[in-house]
Each structure stands twice: as C-alpha cells, then as structure tokens.
Design a protein around this motif. Structure first.
Motif, PDB file in Angstrom:
ATOM      1  N   VAL A  80       0.851  -1.204   0.000  1.00 11.27           N
ATOM      2  CA  VAL A  80       0.000   0.000   0.000  1.00 11.27           C
ATOM      3  C   VAL A  80       0.886   1.254   0.000  1.00 11.27           C
ATOM      4  N   GLY A  81       1.796   1.318   0.944  1.00  7.23           N
ATOM      5  CA  GLY A  81       2.618   2.516   1.098  1.00  7.23           C
ATOM      6  C   GLY A  81       3.514   2.766  -0.095  1.00  7.23           C
ATOM      7  N   PHE A  82       4.260   1.755  -0.511  1.00 10.59           N
ATOM      8  CA  PHE A  82       5.214   1.939  -1.609  1.00 10.59           C
ATOM      9  C   PHE A  82       4.506   2.343  -2.914  1.00 10.59           C
ATOM     10  N   PRO A  83       3.444   1.597  -3.325  1.00  7.62           N
ATOM     11  CA  PRO A  83       2.740   2.036  -4.552  1.00  7.62           C
ATOM     12  C   PRO A  83       2.168   3.442  -4.414  1.00  7.62           C
ATOM     13  N   PHE A  84       1.704   3.790  -3.203  1.00 10.86           N
ATOM     14  CA  PHE A  84       1.139   5.128  -3.016  1.00 10.86           C
ATOM     15  C   PHE A  84       2.216   6.197  -3.214  1.00 10.86           C
ATOM     16  N   VAL A  85       3.374   5.965  -2.604  1.00 13.11           N
ATOM     17  CA  VAL A  85       4.473   6.935  -2.755  1.00 13.11           C
ATOM     18  C   VAL A  85       4.896   7.028  -4.220  1.00 13.11           C
ATOM     19  N   MET A  86       4.971   5.850  -4.874  1.00 11.35           N
ATOM     20  CA  MET A  86       5.353   5.834  -6.298  1.00 11.35           C
ATOM     21  C   MET A  86       4.338   6.613  -7.136  1.00 11.35           C
ATOM     22  N   SER A  87       3.042   6.413  -6.845  1.00 10.70           N
ATOM     23  CA  SER A  87       1.993   7.133  -7.599  1.00 10.70           C
ATOM     24  C   SER A  87       2.176   8.629  -7.421  1.00 10.70           C
ATOM     25  N   PHE A  88       2.465   9.036  -6.185  1.00  9.67           N
ATOM     26  CA  PHE A  88       2.629  10.460  -5.921  1.00  9.67           C
ATOM     27  C   PHE A  88       3.836  11.005  -6.696  1.00  9.67           C
ATOM     28  N   VAL A  89       4.951  10.262  -6.628  1.00  9.47           N
ATOM     29  CA  VAL A  89       6.166  10.708  -7.339  1.00  9.47           C
ATOM     30  C   VAL A  89       5.887  10.776  -8.848  1.00  9.47           C
ATOM     31  N   TYR A  90       5.238   9.712  -9.372  1.00  7.23           N
ATOM     32  CA  TYR A  90       4.914   9.697 -10.811  1.00  7.23           C
ATOM     33  C   TYR A  90       4.032  10.894 -11.186  1.00  7.23           C
ATOM     34  N   SER A  91       3.084  11.230 -10.289  1.00  7.85           N
ATOM     35  CA  SER A  91       2.120  12.276 -10.641  1.00  7.85           C
ATOM     36  C   SER A  91       2.775  13.652 -10.757  1.00  7.85           C
ATOM     37  N   ILE A  92       3.940  13.834 -10.176  1.00 11.38           N
ATOM     38  CA  ILE A  92       4.630  15.140 -10.308  1.00 11.38           C
ATOM     39  C   ILE A  92       5.856  15.009 -11.219  1.00 11.38           C
ATOM     40  N   SER A  93       5.814  13.957 -12.060  1.00 11.60           N
ATOM     41  CA  SER A  93       6.958  13.732 -12.959  1.00 11.60           C
ATOM     42  C   SER A  93       6.483  13.727 -14.412  1.00 11.60           C
ATOM     43  N   ASN A  94       7.402  13.429 -15.336  1.00  9.64           N
ATOM     44  CA  ASN A  94       7.012  13.301 -16.751  1.00  9.64           C
ATOM     45  C   ASN A  94       7.225  11.859 -17.224  1.00  9.64           C
ATOM     46  N   VAL A  95       7.093  10.896 -16.313  1.00  5.71           N
ATOM     47  CA  VAL A  95       7.330   9.486 -16.657  1.00  5.71           C
ATOM     48  C   VAL A  95       6.304   9.011 -17.687  1.00  5.71           C
ATOM     49  N   ALA A 150       2.506   9.501 -16.111  1.00 12.94           N
ATOM     50  CA  ALA A 150       2.497  10.591 -15.132  1.00 12.94           C
ATOM     51  C   ALA A 150       1.098  11.174 -14.979  1.00 12.94           C
ATOM     52  N   GLN A 151       0.458  11.434 -16.113  1.00  9.68           N
ATOM     53  CA  GLN A 151      -0.883  12.011 -16.038  1.00  9.68           C
ATOM     54  C   GLN A 151      -1.888  10.973 -15.507  1.00  9.68           C
ATOM     55  N   GLY A 152      -1.680   9.715 -15.882  1.00  8.32           N
ATOM     56  CA  GLY A 152      -2.527   8.641 -15.342  1.00  8.32           C
ATOM     57  C   GLY A 152      -2.414   8.591 -13.826  1.00  8.32           C
ATOM     58  N   ALA A 153      -1.184   8.748 -13.315  1.00 10.38           N
ATOM     59  CA  ALA A 153      -0.970   8.730 -11.856  1.00 10.38           C
ATOM     60  C   ALA A 153      -1.612   9.946 -11.210  1.00 10.38           C
ATOM     61  N   ALA A 154      -1.532  11.102 -11.895  1.00 13.83           N
ATOM     62  CA  ALA A 154      -2.146  12.325 -11.340  1.00 13.83           C
ATOM     63  C   ALA A 154      -3.661  12.147 -11.210  1.00 13.83           C
ATOM     64  N   ILE A 155      -4.268  11.487 -12.205  1.00 13.77           N
ATOM     65  CA  ILE A 155      -5.722  11.238 -12.137  1.00 13.77           C
ATOM     66  C   ILE A 155      -6.018  10.286 -10.972  1.00 13.77           C
ATOM     67  N   ALA A 156      -5.183   9.248 -10.850  1.00 12.65           N
ATOM     68  CA  ALA A 156      -5.417   8.250  -9.794  1.00 12.65           C
ATOM     69  C   ALA A 156      -5.221   8.856  -8.394  1.00 12.65           C
ATOM     70  N   ILE A 157      -4.217   9.708  -8.269  1.00 11.15           N
ATOM     71  CA  ILE A 157      -3.916  10.281  -6.948  1.00 11.15           C
ATOM     72  C   ILE A 157      -5.024  11.248  -6.522  1.00 11.15           C
ATOM     73  N   PHE A 158      -5.819  11.673  -7.478  1.00 15.38           N
ATOM     74  CA  PHE A 158      -6.940  12.564  -7.188  1.00 15.38           C
ATOM     75  C   PHE A 158      -7.933  11.912  -6.226  1.00 15.38           C
ATOM     76  N   PHE A 159      -7.966  10.556  -6.231  1.00 14.50           N
ATOM     77  CA  PHE A 159      -8.851   9.834  -5.309  1.00 14.50           C
ATOM     78  C   PHE A 159      -8.516  10.164  -3.860  1.00 14.50           C
ATOM     79  N   PHE A 160      -7.204  10.304  -3.613  1.00 14.18           N
ATOM     80  CA  PHE A 160      -6.729  10.311  -2.235  1.00 14.18           C
ATOM     81  C   PHE A 160      -7.357  11.396  -1.354  1.00 14.18           C
ATOM     82  N   PRO A 161      -7.245  12.689  -1.709  1.00  8.78           N
ATOM     83  CA  PRO A 161      -7.836  13.698  -0.817  1.00  8.78           C
ATOM     84  C   PRO A 161      -9.346  13.537  -0.680  1.00  8.78           C
ATOM     85  N   VAL A 162     -10.007  13.131  -1.767  1.00  7.96           N
ATOM     86  CA  VAL A 162     -11.469  12.977  -1.721  1.00  7.96           C
ATOM     87  C   VAL A 162     -11.842  11.863  -0.747  1.00  7.96           C
ATOM     88  N   LEU A 163     -11.213  10.707  -0.929  1.00  5.52           N
ATOM     89  CA  LEU A 163     -11.569   9.554  -0.093  1.00  5.52           C
ATOM     90  C   LEU A 163     -11.065   9.730   1.348  1.00  5.52           C
TER      91      LEU A 163
END
Lengths: 307, 473
Positions: free
Chosen positions: A30-45, A277-290
């Motif tokens: 849970v933690g590692f994928p979450f951190v990776m998603s966050f890093v990806y979302s602010i990157s150009n991967v 990167a943009q896919g991760a940004a969309i996915a990370i959008f769940f976090f504050p809402v949930l």
C-alpha cells in the motif's frame, strides 16, 4: 528466586514482532505504490521510459483543464452517490427480510451472497451479454410482451433499447451491475448491526404503540448509524476506485465518455495512452477525496457511538 | 497434549522460517549454477493470435528454430489487452522477455528498446524493400532509430454481403464512401439490415475513422508530424459520418466492441463492415451460407478520388535494452521468420501479409500445396489471393482478388507521417471516434467537435515533443 524472563516474553519485543507482518504488508503493498503514484504524478514518466524528471504540479493543472477529466469526475460522483444510496436502501430491505424466519431462508441468503463470491469480471461479462445491443434477453422479453419493437410500443419502435449504446441507459446499467455486486456486503454489515440492537428497546417501543416507521426512524436508524457509516465508507471506496464494471461493460463509452470514471480514465491515459504521469495524477486525485470522506464519516460514527 | 507456549511458537516459527530461507537460497544457488551450465534461452512474448492455427504452427516452429541454433525458445502468449502493461512492468523490473511482438506500433517504448537499424538494414539487403506501411510503423525519422522490426501486417478491407447489395442494384459493393452512404441507406430502408461501421471507443472504430479522414484528404498529422486536423476537409468528413449514422446505422454502434462488427456480419445483421478477412474466416466455420455471401472491396474513395484504408494489425517486434545479452539471437530469429513468411501467411489463413514481399520462398516441402513457379513470397501470396485455398467447397472463386495489391491503399496510424507516440496516444485515448460520435449524437456541431479534437491532438503532440520523441516544428 524470580524465574528469568525469556527474550520473546517481553511485551516490548513480542508486540512489535507480531504486528510486523501486517506492517510490512501495508508498507510494501500500500505505502510503496502510493508513494510511487505520488512521485509519478509530479513527474514526466511515460509507460515506455521509466526515467523521468520532476515537473511539479504540471500534470494536475493539465488534467483540471481537461474536459474529459471533468466529465469523468462528474460521472464518478454520479456513479458513486447513486450506487451507494441504492445499496443502502436495498441492503436495509434485504437485511430486514433476512432477520425474519421463513422457509427457504438459507437459499435466499445463498443467492444474495453469490455476487460477492463470484469474480466481478465474470459477473460483468454475464451482464455484458444480458445488456447486448442485439442479443439482449431483456430486449427479447420486452419485444415478446409487446413493449418494444413495434409502432406505438411503450418503449419505442426500435428492435432494441441499446442499453450500452445510449448515455443514460449505459450509466444506469453500470450502476445496476455495481449495486448487484455490492449488495451482499451491505446486507451482511447491516444484518450484523441489526442483530446488535437490544431487543428490549424494540419490544418496549412496540408495547408503547410505536409503529414500523416510528421504530425505524427513532430507534433502528439512530442505533444503526455507526454500521451505516461503515457501509457508506466501504461502498464509496469500492465504487469510487472501481473500473472493472465500467471497463467490461462500456470501456467508458458510449462516446464521448458517457460512463468514463476516474479509475478507467487513469488506466486509459496512463497505460493505453502511455502517459503514466498524467494517469498517476488522475489516480492520486482519489486520495484527498476519499481521505476527507473517511475522516468525516469516522468522526460522525465515533460521535454516534459515544453519545 | 503438550501445550505450545508463545515463546516456543515464536522460536519454532523463527527456526522454520530461517530453515526455509536457507533451503531456498541453496536451491537458488543450484538453479543459478544449472543455468550457467545450460545452453542459452530466448524468451518471446506475444499476443494470442486471432487465428488459432497460426499459434499452433508458430510455437513448434520457434522450438524447432531453437533446436537448430542450440537455444531453448519459450513462447508466452498473453491477451492483446495485457501486452502494453506487461511490457511496461518488465521495463521497470529490468528483466523479462527478450523479444516482444506488438500488434500496434509501440513507438512510445523507444527509450527502453534497442535500436534495430542493423537488423532492418540486413533484412532489406536479404529480402528486398520493406512495404512503407511497415517502415512507418517501426522507424522514428526524428531520432533516426528503428525502435522495432515489422515482419508483417494485416489488410483491413470492406466486407459486404453481396446478396443484399445485389437487391439494391450494386452487386459489386461500394467503391466510394458516397456509394456506401447511398446504397447502405437503401439496404437499411428496404431490407432492414444496417451498415456495420462502429462509433465507439474501440479499435475498429479508430481504424474506420482514420480511413474516412484519409480518404477525405485530411488526417491528424501531415508527413512532417504537424497537427492538421482542424480544417474544412475534416469537418466535411465528420458531417459525412453524421449522415452515414442517420441513414445507415443505429445507436447500437455506440456500444460496439472490437468483436461486434464480426458478430453482426456473421449474424446476418450487417450489410458492410470494415474488418480483416478474419470475420469471413469465422463465418466460413460457423455460418457457411453467410460466408459464401461475403465479398470484399478495397479502400473506399473519398470525394476527390483518394482512397486509403488503415492496416488492421501491424506486427512490430522490439528487443528491450535489458535483453541486450540475447539480442543476437532475437535478431536472427526475426530474420529467419521473414525467410519463412510463406508459412506465416499460409498458417494464418492469409491473415498475415508480408512486409518483405520479395523474400525468396525456401525450397522443399513447405507444408502447403506447391505453388508452381513461385520464387518470392509475393508469388505465393498472389496465387493464394487469386484462388483462395481456404475457400469452402462450391464457393465463388477470386473473392480475395480485390485485396491483392492492398499495400498500395493501406496506411499506417499517423499516415502520411510516421506512427509516432503522439499518434499512439491519440489512438489509445479514442480522440477520433469521440470526435465523430459527438456529432453523430447531435451533441456538438461538426466545426466545434473538430476544434475540440484538434486541441486535444495538439496537447498530446506537445507532451511527446517535450519528451524528445517528436521533433518540434
């Protein structure tokens, strides 16, 4: 002489040791994928190039300006709110029924639990056939009883309703399948909650002449609030983050994105489109809402339990 | 019974876990040792072919190739939809398969795969010039790198039901988009059978939409990779599609999957579809009377006489950078596959089309009836398309003749430019099907829908230009 305490008998050693597997699981899966998603979302991967550089909030500003993202967000809210409301209502009705004694109760329980035990992809494929634009047995039945497929028919002269081809029907279809899937969970949670209501309170109310709805609104629902809160939380999480039903039934269609939800858009953009990167940004959008929803609901539940 | 204390439990569990760990590392060491003393292994990853007979031939062929070269060859088939995500995971892990075959151009993987210029040049030296549709789907002119090797592709013709078209006075099927509109409308009105072009977020709709744009002398990009979608000809094409929807289709097509047009044709519920010959082959097996009624047309011509169809499938193999150690084997495997492409065409029941038509046909028993005088793959290909060896008994001859010169009217994704990553994302996120569908559903005007789609395309191009995979112009 006081017996020597063994190393593993020390609470300070044993307790962390026993918690360790669960902690490791959460950190790794849970933690590692979450951190990776966050890093990806602010990157150009991208999918094809794991090397990346940090680009700040660029992906977030891009998705917020994207009309497809806004449509998907709106669809996600509709999909979630309507599904959760329907699950709550139907689960309550079913729970009430299943608390009574009647012949064949075990069979009804078994049938209600079935959608939860079967893989969702399998169930969704079954519904895909059920709602097929040409071969739908529902349409066949409607045609047979004269409600569809002839001039003046109540549901129109076309031979089919095109469940997954019309925006409103397509959204209704994915909600229907999702409710079918979540209903067993909601029912089981509510049954356990109803069983915990002290019988004496209900009986006393009955003796004082309180009718069904009085008991429902003044006794059952207030006492069930913590359990309903948990049901809302689970149902919302499962719906908000689900893409299986949408992907199998409509793949976000009918165009343009009539049933696209955030989870399917994240997959479409990140994997099919290659913009991880943009896919991760969309996915990370769940976090504050949930996370926000979880905090509110859990606080309300805690308050309800204390009072 | 002896009680187990907490202490004992933790102690025994600890000893057990340690034992397992030591045991498994000993096993790993043995395995590693065994590997170093074993011969080399070449691992292939590809889709499960639409024509199962192809995989039944390919897998033993690959094993036999391995025996000949003292290599263990493993072939892993996975679902088409899992290919991209599986390969992406392998790249991040830095290990996996040595040779991955995609069926769409994997141009966005360029930074993580080897430059295959050498094997492409070697193939052209040995087998002659590659067809342009293949080169544009495996070569990036901006970085001057072959990110893949394209050994074959699949034709995407029009498949029509002759008996229906006969009844409305057009037995030879449509030759132009205008004829498709006029006669498919008559068929729907008079015979109640709809046209079968999709308008949903799926592969075949993507291809059909592009064929329409190209035939109307427009597209998403020009040959210099500049976005050109926002123009009058695109608006004209979108308005045409709206007309086609109103007169020949039903809302069913908004819900179509890639299998839907095949199913509609086989079920006798479509007068015309755009699909490979696999739909016809399925009908031959399942509903022979429909198959006997299915005929083919080449790319439909637009209002100014231009006619292009999309490739239906493009086989592009890549070698990831992490598989450099086995790259020599993978490249040899690809060259030998091209040398045996007569078999690939035959075993796919003419679904696979060669990228190198001038590859010589090997001598000896080839697993199919001898084609007299055939020296090159083109010769056997033409012979089979003149007279389909898989036709049903009593079926009309020469049905595949219109597809014989398909390389002249087949185009790659991104035509007239290369299949770059921006075109891949536009394809993968269904920008073009949505552009057509918004207008067909009456939600937007053609002009506004084209503007919106063009803006989406420009945004996608800008992203990939920033990645350095497309040159800024």
């Amino acid at each position: 002489m006081k017996p020597k305490k063994h190393f593993f008998d020390r609470e300070t050693v044993l307790a962390p040791l026993l918690v360790l597997p669960a902690g490791l699981y959460i950190v790794l899966f849970v933690g590692f994928p979450f951190v990776m998603s966050f890093v990806y979302s602010i990157s150009n991967v991208t999918v094809g190039n794991p090397n990346f550089k940090i680009v700040g909030l660029q992906n977030f500003t891009a998705i917020l300006a994207d009309p497809v993202f806004r449509t998907s967000l709106f669809n996600t809210v509709i999909f979630t709110v309507v599904s959760v409301l329907l699950v709550l209502v139907f689960a309550h009705i079913l729970a009430e029924l299943l608390l009574r004694d009647f012949r064949g109760k075990w069979l009804v329980r078994f049938l209600i639990m079935l959608p939860w035990t079967a893989p969702i992809a399998l169930g969704a494929v079954g519904f895909l056939w059920f709602l097929d634009s040409v071969f739908s047995p529902i349409d066949w039945l409607l045609r047979d009883v004269g409600l569809l497929g002839k001039p003046g028919a109540l549901l129109g002269p076309a031979s089919n309703l095109y469940w997954l081809g019309r925006p409103v029907l397509a959204m209704a279809s994915i909600i229907l399948v999702h409710v079918w899937r979540l209903l067993p969970l909601g029912t089981v949670i509510l049954i356990s909650g109803m069983n915990s209501i002290p019988k004496e309170i209900v009986e006393a109310a009955q003796m004082d002449g309180a009718g069904y709805f009085r008991r429902l609104f003044d006794i059952n629902l207030p006492l069930l609030f913590p359990v309903i809160g948990v049901t809302i939380l689970f149902a919302t999480f499962f719906t908000f983050t689900d893409m299986t039903v949408v992907w199998v039934l409509t793949r976000g269609g009918p165009p343009p994105n009539a049933t696209q939800v955030l989870a399917s858009l994240a997959f479409l953009t990140g994997i099919e489109g290659g913009d991880l990167a943009q896919g991760a940004a969309i996915a990370i959008f769940f976090f504050p809402v949930l996370a926000g929803l979880a905090i509110i609901v859990l606080r309300l539940v805690k308050k309800a339990i204390v009072t | 019974m002896k009680k187990i204390s907490r202490r004992d439990f933790v102690k025994k569990a600890g000893v057990g876990a340690a034992g397992l760990a030591i045991g498994s590392s000993v096993l790993d060491l043995n395995k590693a040792f065994a590997q170093t003393s074993r011969r080399r292994t070449l691992r292939l990853l590809q889709w499960s072919h639409f024509v199962p007979r192809y995989d039944k031939w390919f897998d033993p062929y690959a094993k036999a190739w391995g025996e000949k070269h003292n290599v263990d060859v493993t072939v892993d088939h996975i679902s088409l939809s899992d290919l991209r995500s599986t390969f992406a995971a392998e790249i991040v892990a830095g290990r996996g398969h040595d040779l991955i075959e995609f069926i769409n151009p994997p141009s966005d993987f360029e930074p993580s795969v080897l430059d295959l210029t050498d094997v492409n040049k070697e193939a052209e030296k040995k087998f002659g010039k590659q067809v342009p549709v293949a080169t544009r789907s495996s070569y990036n002119p901006d970085t001057r790198k072959y990110y893949g090797f394209c050994h074959g592709w699949t034709i995407d013709p029009g498949d029509y039901r002759k008996s229906l078209w006969e009844k409305v006075g057009k037995p030879e099927g449509p030759k132009t988009w205008e004829e498709l509109l006029v006669y498919a409308a008559k068929i729907k009105k008079q015979l109640g059978v709809q046209n079968g072009i999709g308008l949903s977020q799926e592969l075949d709709t993507n291809m059909a939409g592009r064929a329409l744009l190209w035939s109307f002398d427009t597209g998403t990009q020009d040959e210099y990779e500049r976005v050109i979608l926002d123009n009058k000809r695109t608006v004209e094409a979108v308005k045409y599609m709206k007309d086609l929807y109103d007169k020949t289709l039903t809302p069913e097509v908004f819900a179509w999957t890639p299998a839907s047009n095949n199913q509609a044709l086989i079920a006798g519920r479509a007068s015309y579809i755009l699909n490979s010959i696999s739909a016809y082959r399925s009908a031959q097996k399942d509903v022979p009377e429909i198959a006997k009624d299915v005929y083919f047309s080449p790319a439909l011509k637009g209002p100014r006489g231009t006619g292009w169809a999309s490739e239906h499938v493009i086989y592009v193999s890549v070698i990831p950078k992490f598989a450099t150690a086995n790259a020599d084997l993978a490249k040899q495997f690809l060259l030998d596959l091209v040398a045996n492409y007569d078999r690939a065409v035959w075993e796919s029941e003419l679904y696979a089309t060669p990228s190198f038509f001038n590859a010589p046909v090997p001598h000896g028993e080839r697993g199919y009836p001898l084609v007299r005088g055939a020296k090159h793959v083109r010769d056997v290909f033409h012979a089979w398309f003149d007279n389909d060896p898989f036709a049903l008994p009593g079926e009309a001859k020469g049905k595949l003749l219109p597809l014989k010169n398909a390389e002249k009217w087949s185009a790659n994704i991104g035509h007239p430019g290369p299949a770059n990553p921006a075109e891949g994302e536009i394809f993968g996120t269904f920008v073009i099907p949505n552009m057509f569908a918004r207008v067909a559903q009456g939600k937007q005007s053609a002009e506004d829908s084209v503007k919106q789609a063009a803006a989406e395309c420009r945004k996608i191009f800008a992203k990939w230009e920033a990645q350095g995979l497309i040159k800024k112009r």
